[in-house]
Motif scaffolding. Structure first.
Motif: not given
Length: 379
Positions: A223-230, A252-262, A272-282
């Motif tokens: 898995a990517l770390t938060s620093d790698q994702r950002r 379709g982003i996972p919940p952890e990616q919200i903190a990356d964008y913020k 740039l401006r991002v309008y995101a859609m979240i992936s569904p819960p299990e």
């Protein structure tokens, strides 16, 4: 030919509604002169200059009018006749996926399986043994042999690295022998629901995994770390800006990616401006609460918004996973895959409606489209 000049999102999308003029000139932060301004509105008149203050467009004017806003600290740019137009918005993208594609082995445009292998070998030569090699972009329909590849040639060429190569549509992937070994894949591994393991005539996996079958390999990729994702998100955003995109819809982003964008927005590194859609819960038992918990409205002056839910009904045509009403003409007996059960889709749509979320559903095949239309038309 006129030159296209892309501009950052807040600058391009903030045309003032009051005629694009102001009454009291004050020194601006930035003035663009000698351009051709296209507003895409009913506004009459020709403009050659843009006046910008605090990251927003203050006025569209002629050059002579715009010079009234030039002060000692104003940055002035001569556009030299370049064309400026409102920033473009990509209505369907996967920004982290773009960042990964730019960092990993690029397989777009390969004309044969042999070329794919050569590109992977080149990356393996400068990658420590045992480290994963990832790539994306192959399409067997562009090759002379249009059948799915078999891992044997790839495994022989790159035996000391686990390799995972995603197809161009993202709905299939090719793993080499080491990757399948680490994932515990054998001839006895069963196809997951909504997915498929492609097998040879003896029942052995060929290395190709379709739709939900991809998770059998992707779950063991580090898995990517938060620093790698950002960093990857920032790289992808820069690539978008270079071609004139000032906003994207990230589907379709996972919940952890919200903190990356913020975090990127807080550091003024999103761009740039991002309008995101979240992936569904299990689980769908508390889907409404899940959506409400993760909702984001106009964070950091509208740089990040999450108010949508991304669902998948079926796969894609190129990987023979789109759900059809009849067999594929070149694959008798195969009518594609349902990635998500229709009953689950219907309940998730109900939850989204209660939470005030938009729903976007991937549906490619005629059967997939019929099912999603049936699910959403019910009261």
């Amino acid at each position: 030919m006129k030159q296209l000049l892309p501009m950052a999102g807040a600058l391009v999308l903030s045309w003032l509604a009051s005629g694009f003029t102001v009454s009291r000139p004050k020194p601006a932060d930035l003035v663009l002169l000698n351009g051709s301004i296209i507003t895409l509105t009913q506004q009459k008149g020709q403009f050659s200059a843009v006046v910008i203050q605090n990251g927003r467009i203050l006025a569209l004017l002629t050059d002579s009018e715009a010079r009234e806003f030039v002060g000692p600290k104003t940055k002035v740019v001569d556009l030299k006749g370049a064309t400026i137009l409102p920033g473009l918005v990509d209505a369907h993208c996967h920004l982290l996926g773009l960042g990964m594609a730019l960092a990993n082995v690029n397989l777009v445009g390969t004309t044969s399986y042999a070329e794919v292998i050569e590109r992977v070998k080149a990356r393996a030569a400068k990658t420590p043994k045992g480290q994963w090699i990832l790539g994306r972009g192959w399409d067997q329909n562009d090759w002379q042999n249009k059948h799915f590849p078999d891992h044997k040639a790839l495994s022989a060429a790159v035996p000391n690295h686990p390799v995972w190569l995603t197809r161009i549509d993202g709905h299939a992937g090719l793993a080499n022998g080491m990757a399948m070994e680490q994932a515990g894949i054998t001839s006895k591994t069963k196809d997951p629901k909504g997915g498929r393991i492609v097998r040879d005539d003896k029942g052995f996996p060929t290395g190709v995994f379709v739709d939900n079958g991809e998770e059998l390999i992707s779950r063991v990729v580090p898995a990517l770390t938060s620093d790698q994702r950002r960093k990857l998100l920032e790289t992808a955003a820069e690539a978008c800006l270079k071609v004139g995109l000032t906003g994207v819809h990230d589907m379709g982003i996972p919940p952890e990616q919200i903190a990356d964008y913020k975090a990127l927005a807080d550091m003024d590194r999103l761009g740039l401006r991002v309008y995101a859609m979240i992936s569904p819960p299990e689980s769908i038992e508390n889907a409404v609460g899940y959506l409400r918990k993760h909702r984001v409205d106009g964070y950091k002056d509208g740089m990040f918004t999450l108010r949508g839910l991304k669902l998948y009904m079926d796969g894609a045509l190129g990987s023979r996973g789109a759900a059809l009403l009849a067999d594929y003409s070149d694959d008798p007996g195969n009518r594609g895959l349902l990635v998500t059960a229709p009953e689950r889709v219907e309940k998730l749509c109900e939850a989204a409606l209660k939470a005030g979320f938009q729903v976007s559903t991937h549906a490619i095949g005629d059967r997939g489209n019929r099912l999603i239309l049936d699910a959403t038309k019910r009261p």
